[in-house]
Design a protein around this motif. Structure first.
Motif, short mmCIF file in Angstrom:
data_model
loop_
_atom_site.label_atom_id
_atom_site.label_comp_id
_atom_site.label_asym_id
_atom_site.label_seq_id
_atom_site.Cartn_x
_atom_site.Cartn_y
_atom_site.Cartn_z
N SER A 132 0.67 -1.10 -0.01
CA SER A 132 0.02 -0.05 -0.03
C SER A 132 0.94 1.16 0.17
CB SER A 132 -0.89 -0.08 1.31
OG SER A 132 -0.36 -0.53 2.45
N ASP A 133 0.31 2.26 -0.53
CA ASP A 133 1.22 3.39 -0.57
C ASP A 133 0.77 4.24 0.84
OD1 ASP A 133 -1.19 4.98 -0.84
OD2 ASP A 133 -0.86 5.23 -3.17
N SER A 134 1.51 5.52 0.82
CA SER A 134 1.30 5.96 2.22
C SER A 134 -0.27 6.63 2.43
CB SER A 134 2.38 7.11 2.45
OG SER A 134 2.01 8.30 1.46
N SER A 135 -0.81 6.94 1.54
CA SER A 135 -2.04 7.37 1.65
C SER A 135 -2.91 6.49 2.07
CB SER A 135 -2.59 8.42 0.44
OG SER A 135 -3.04 7.20 -0.47
N ASP A 136 -2.86 5.13 1.46
CA ASP A 136 -3.49 4.07 1.86
C ASP A 136 -3.33 3.68 3.23
OD1 ASP A 136 -4.67 3.56 -0.45
OD2 ASP A 136 -3.51 1.95 -1.10
N GLU A 137 -1.85 3.73 3.74
CA GLU A 137 -1.46 3.39 4.99
C GLU A 137 -2.13 4.20 6.03
OE1 GLU A 137 1.01 0.97 5.62
OE2 GLU A 137 1.05 1.71 7.88
N LEU A 138 -2.27 5.58 5.58
CA LEU A 138 -2.90 6.64 6.69
C LEU A 138 -4.29 6.40 6.73
CD1 LEU A 138 -2.01 9.07 8.07
CD2 LEU A 138 -2.86 10.53 6.08
N TYR A 139 -4.91 6.02 5.63
CA TYR A 139 -6.50 6.03 5.67
C TYR A 139 -6.76 4.70 6.29
CZ TYR A 139 -10.93 4.33 4.44
OH TYR A 139 -12.19 3.75 4.31
N CYS A 140 -6.15 3.64 6.15
CA CYS A 140 -6.29 2.11 6.61
C CYS A 140 -5.93 2.38 8.15
CB CYS A 140 -5.55 1.13 6.03
SG CYS A 140 -6.03 1.19 4.09
N ASP A 141 -4.98 3.07 8.53
CA ASP A 141 -4.97 3.12 10.21
C ASP A 141 -6.02 3.78 10.74
OD1 ASP A 141 -2.63 2.30 11.60
OD2 ASP A 141 -2.32 4.28 12.48
N GLY A 142 -6.62 4.75 10.03
CA GLY A 142 -7.81 5.23 10.54
C GLY A 142 -8.96 4.56 10.48
N TRP A 143 -9.15 3.59 9.54
CA TRP A 143 -10.09 2.87 9.23
C TRP A 143 -10.12 1.68 10.48
CZ3 TRP A 143 -9.58 -2.50 8.37
CH2 TRP A 143 -10.66 -3.18 8.24
N ARG A 144 -8.87 1.17 10.71
CA ARG A 144 -8.76 0.15 11.77
C ARG A 144 -9.14 0.80 13.14
NH1 ARG A 144 -4.86 -1.85 15.28
NH2 ARG A 144 -3.45 -0.02 14.90
N LEU A 145 -8.76 2.22 13.16
CA LEU A 145 -9.31 2.58 14.59
C LEU A 145 -10.58 2.69 14.69
CD1 LEU A 145 -8.19 4.20 17.25
CD2 LEU A 145 -8.14 6.23 16.07
N SER A 146 -11.45 2.99 13.68
CA SER A 146 -12.97 3.14 13.63
C SER A 146 -13.44 1.81 13.77
CB SER A 146 -13.39 3.86 12.30
OG SER A 146 -13.62 2.78 11.28
N VAL A 147 -12.73 0.74 13.33
CA VAL A 147 -13.31 -0.46 13.68
C VAL A 147 -13.30 -0.83 15.37
CG1 VAL A 147 -12.79 -3.22 13.38
CG2 VAL A 147 -13.15 -1.47 11.34
N GLU A 148 -11.94 -0.61 15.68
CA GLU A 148 -11.60 -1.09 17.27
C GLU A 148 -12.42 -0.08 18.05
OE1 GLU A 148 -10.52 -3.81 17.22
OE2 GLU A 148 -8.96 -4.06 15.74
N THR A 149 -12.90 1.13 17.83
CA THR A 149 -13.51 1.73 18.65
C THR A 149 -14.97 1.60 18.58
OG1 THR A 149 -13.85 3.60 17.15
CG2 THR A 149 -11.76 3.72 18.67
N GLY A 150 -15.45 0.88 17.38
CA GLY A 150 -16.80 0.81 17.17
C GLY A 150 -17.53 1.98 16.40
N ASN A 151 -16.57 2.97 16.30
CA ASN A 151 -17.18 3.95 15.16
C ASN A 151 -17.81 3.54 13.86
OD1 ASN A 151 -16.46 5.78 17.15
ND2 ASN A 151 -14.70 6.67 15.79
N ALA A 152 -17.15 2.33 13.39
CA ALA A 152 -17.61 1.88 11.89
C ALA A 152 -18.98 1.21 12.23
CB ALA A 152 -16.37 0.84 11.61
#
Lengths: 259, 259
Positions: A37-57
């Motif tokens: 993944s490129d760096s923008s994917d890395e940044l987005y996916c890190d935020g996506w993972r946080l949203s999953v782990e916090t239940g935001n998703a």
């Protein structure tokens, strides 16, 4: 870790039977797992993972296609083990403090989920796209029946430490009663012993959400006199719903969602 | 971003007055902020941050000293903005879907916290160690009175989008009634307009935990006929306690904890 995976890849491919702790849905993604993944994917996916782990998703059915490689790297690298270890350390610190202040009562208890909590299905997911491929119930059920899922190391350590503190261990899984034998065999294989109860779905529980089924069982445990100090699970549906444990601990799982 | 900080550094240093949305405690750490972290620190601190954001950490009073540089890099870099944007996107997706399915009722509402939710105190924390220095109530209160905290960009965007959907916006903050003027001035400065209510702590609320105070206010809002669809806050104490919103959204904040 990779050698370990190779070993279990063989087991997974040879496996042959059934389970009920499966994700609700797994959609095929449009990018192969492992794509760098490129760096923008890395940044987005890190935020996506946080949203999953916090239940935001909220409820979700598929890893975003651009995050398939990110999830693979997370699970195969050090972060999954490290994040799990921090959660276990939080759990132990709370348990020790709660007992020291007398909050445990006569029958202090801790509830553990099984899949992706006590046991790691990483060997299975390593050969199934780490959650990025459509969920195949048949092959997952076969994997469960092989009963060779290893312990999540930090959970095994926590389990033993909680037992050492005199806390009653309750296993509460979405797996079904017909899988009791495979589940017990797997837990012993992984190093778990001397739990107080292993609760599996009975016939009337089939079709209930995990939140409903698990909440009902926590209520029953309280009615039996257990004080549920802590609850460890990789899904919010392991933890939410009344009654809740005094403290709940969310273990990481970016691979799938169960409601 | 750095130029932006420099600008507000001056404002922060010149500032002079008072607020009540402050962290419970902030211990001095034994490492200066901005110390480059090695890879084991990075790994640990990433797990620590996840434990804070999921609530696994429970009450905490200080950033681990080895994570001071990590928190600074997180806040100054792209990740804080990116993680906040993912949370806002989750929020909007839910709101649109809830309204479309008629779940909003006659008076659909959304509750926003203020500090580190609608407004960003980054300019203040940029010159105060990003949470790694002991909390200084006097200087923070002075900063609040200056009323120049910028909007968290993704929150401002979400706020306007929710208004566009016809959702009533309720602001529920731990700040005190005497700070109403500074808070309103700051919100206007940051681009916020046309909220339905701005609820601040009244005298009887002083000393209550945020969970108690905010839960009581959500109950009052429901009694007035609002259906609280969503709640956005950077602290779990903004979100937990009965009644809860239909869905709660945890915004990132690795700098401090409020009970």
């Amino acid at each position: 870790m990779r050698c370990f995976h190779l070993l279990f890849v063989v087991v997974a491919l040879l496996a042959t039977a059934a389970a009920d702790a499966k994700p609700v849905l797994r959609a095929v993604t449009d990018a192969p797992a492992g794509v760098a993944s490129d760096s923008s994917d890395e940044l987005y996916c890190d935020g996506w993972r946080l949203s999953v782990e916090t239940g935001n998703a909220g409820p979700w059915s598929a890893i975003p296609s651009r995050c398939a490689g990110f999830v693979r790297a997370y699970m195969e690298g050090e972060r999954y083990a490290s994040d799990s270890a921090v959660a276990a350390a939080d759990s132990l610190a709370f348990a020790a403090q709660a007992l020291a202040s007398g909050d445990g009562g006569a029958r202090p208890a801790w509830v553990f989920d099984v899949d992706e909590t006590l046991l790691s299905n990483s060997p299975y997911y390593a050969v199934n796209g780490w959650g990025s491929q459509e969920f195949n119930e048949t092959s997952f059920d076969e994997w469960v029946d092989v009963a060779k899922a290893p312990a999540l190391p930090s959970s095994l350590k926590l389990y033993k430490e909680l037992q050492g503190l005199g806390i009653h261990i309750i296993l509460l899984t979405g797996r079904s009663e017909f899988q009791r034998n495979a589940t017990e065999v797997n837990l012993f294989f992984a190093g778990y012993h001397s739990w107080e109860k292993l609760i599996l779905r009975q016939s009337p529980d089939i079709g209930k959400t995990a939140v409903q089924y698990k909440s009902e069982r926590r209520a029953a445990l309280e009615a039996e006199g257990f004080k549920i100090l802590g609850n460890s699970g990789d899904q919010w549906s392991d933890l939410l719903g009344l009654p809740m444990a005094t403290r709940s601990f969310k273990l990481p799982n970016p691979m799938y969602f169960i409601s």
